[in-house]
Design a protein around this motif. Structure first.
Motif, mmCIF file in Angstrom:
data_model
loop_
_atom_site.group_PDB
_atom_site.id
_atom_site.type_symbol
_atom_site.label_atom_id
_atom_site.label_comp_id
_atom_site.label_asym_id
_atom_site.label_seq_id
_atom_site.Cartn_x
_atom_site.Cartn_y
_atom_site.Cartn_z
ATOM 1 N N GLY A 260 3.317 78.965 -35.906
ATOM 2 C CA GLY A 260 3.556 79.698 -34.672
ATOM 3 C C GLY A 260 4.924 79.443 -34.081
ATOM 4 N N ASP A 261 5.602 78.398 -34.556
ATOM 5 C CA ASP A 261 6.954 78.106 -34.067
ATOM 6 C C ASP A 261 7.926 79.192 -34.520
ATOM 7 N N ILE A 262 8.945 79.425 -33.694
ATOM 8 C CA ILE A 262 10.000 80.385 -34.020
ATOM 9 C C ILE A 262 11.346 79.742 -33.705
ATOM 10 N N VAL A 263 12.266 79.839 -34.643
ATOM 11 C CA VAL A 263 13.614 79.298 -34.458
ATOM 12 C C VAL A 263 14.586 80.470 -34.397
ATOM 13 N N VAL A 264 15.456 80.474 -33.387
ATOM 14 C CA VAL A 264 16.410 81.561 -33.187
ATOM 15 C C VAL A 264 17.838 81.027 -33.248
ATOM 16 N N LEU A 265 18.655 81.611 -34.110
ATOM 17 C CA LEU A 265 20.082 81.330 -34.149
ATOM 18 C C LEU A 265 20.786 82.569 -33.606
ATOM 19 N N SER A 285 6.256 88.135 -26.320
ATOM 20 C CA SER A 285 5.623 89.436 -26.521
ATOM 21 C C SER A 285 5.522 89.817 -27.996
ATOM 22 N N TYR A 286 6.427 89.293 -28.821
ATOM 23 C CA TYR A 286 6.472 89.693 -30.225
ATOM 24 C C TYR A 286 6.335 88.520 -31.191
ATOM 25 N N GLU A 287 5.781 87.399 -30.734
ATOM 26 C CA GLU A 287 5.667 86.245 -31.612
ATOM 27 C C GLU A 287 4.750 86.508 -32.801
ATOM 28 N N GLU A 288 3.809 87.463 -32.668
ATOM 29 C CA GLU A 288 2.938 87.814 -33.782
ATOM 30 C C GLU A 288 3.574 88.846 -34.704
ATOM 31 N N LYS A 289 4.723 89.382 -34.309
ATOM 32 C CA LYS A 289 5.451 90.364 -35.121
ATOM 33 C C LYS A 289 6.906 89.914 -35.242
#
Length: 320
Positions: A260-265, A285-289
């Motif tokens: 579920g983690d998301i990393v953004v550069l 809002s879009y973590e599942e997509k």
């Protein structure tokens, strides 16, 4: 007679006929592409509806029970040229049964073609050196530092080749996910964010003059207001191409990742257009997509219609 009339008509109106054909062809192509790639989404910043292209998964690796997928989007903004460069690639060593995913974003400086070449050189050199040294270096810190120094060396050489005393440079942020942990390094003011369970944390710090000014604030030598209003506060004090990188932040221990983690550069075009709260709301809002996230973020930045919207690049690594 009819044949002559038709030939005359074509001769007098051929330009209009060709233009009409080109327009019709473009419309058909757009409709075909639109049906396959585009999806209407609501801009989470509250703006108008925008068309966002679902991102293609650039790279993927399975590691420590997690599947890490990489996606990206890059827009030119209102600038004349695109000076950002990026990449997402798998790093594998079958002999050591070790695998990982590398993501990188570079934001070039030096104006138009010079900045573009600098950022591309930064990306290509860093990846080449990282792959070369990853499994021979003692640890991630040593490997990343060698890659940073070589990228700096090559961009300096690029500036010399360009001549006329012209100096080019680039920022650099990179992440490497392996063994379920996130390692990262940073030079300049591009950023890395870590999202988990509705909250976003900035992992990097901006290597600009404000960093030095805030040190004076902490020592009681300057007010915070004066530091934050200094006209030179955004000037970089460290970047690739400076000829001996004085400041490079490297995460050695690694941050354990969870599903579920998301990393953004991202380059600075994103965070100068969107607040942290806005970015957090969009990701939530879009973590599942996650495939849509790079496009949503860059489009939302552009949707602000800033007069001087910078190049904006976003790389997203999704953990599942």
């Amino acid at each position: 007679m009819n044949g002559e009339l038709i030939a005359g008509y074509i001769k007098e109106n051929w330009i209009w006929m060709v233009a009409s054909l080109l327009v019709a062809t473009s419309v058909i192509t757009l409709l075909i592409d639109g049906g396959k790639k585009r999806k209407w989404v609501k801009n989470s910043t509250g703006g108008s509806q925008i068309t966002v292209i679902k991102g293609r998964r650039l790279a993927v690796c399975s590691d420590a029970g997690l599947t890490i997928s990489g996606y990206a989007s890059s827009i030119i903004g209102t600038r004349k040229d695109q000076q950002d460069s990026y990449a997402v690639i798998p790093i594998n060593d079958e002999k050591k049964d070790e695998s990982g995913l590398l993501g990188i974003v570079c934001d070039g400086m030096g104006g138009l073609e010079f900045g573009k070449k600098a950022s591309k050189t930064g990306v290509v050199t860093f990846i080449e050196q990282f792959q070369k040294n990853r499994f021979s270096a003692k640890n991630y810190t040593a490997c990343a530092r060698m890659a940073i120094d070589k990228a700096d060396e090559n961009v300096v050489e690029l500036s010399k080749k360009l001549g006329d005393g012209h100096r080019s440079g680039t920022t650099l942020v990179s992440v490497y996910v392996t063994d379920g942990k996130l390692h990262w390094c940073s030079v300049g003011d591009s950023r890395i964010y870590h999202y988990r369970q509705g909250k976003i944390d900035q992992l990097t710090r901006d290597h600009n003059y404000l960093l030095l000014l805030m040190e004076q604030v902490r020592k009681g030598m300057m007010s915070k207001e004066k530091a934050e209003t200094d006209p030179e506060k955004d000037s970089l004090i460290s970047f690739i191409g400076i000829d001996g990188v004085p400041l490079a932040d490297i995460e050695e221990q690694g941050i354990p990742l969870k599903s579920g983690d998301i990393v953004v550069l991202c380059s600075d075009g994103l965070y100068k257009a969107l607040s942290v709260a806005e970015m957090e709301n969009i990701i939530c809002s879009y973590e599942e997509k996650p495939a849509y996230l790079p496009g949503i973020l860059t489009a939302s930045a552009m949707d602000k219609w800033c007069k001087h919207q910078d190049n904006t690049t976003v790389v997203v690594l999704s953990c599942r």
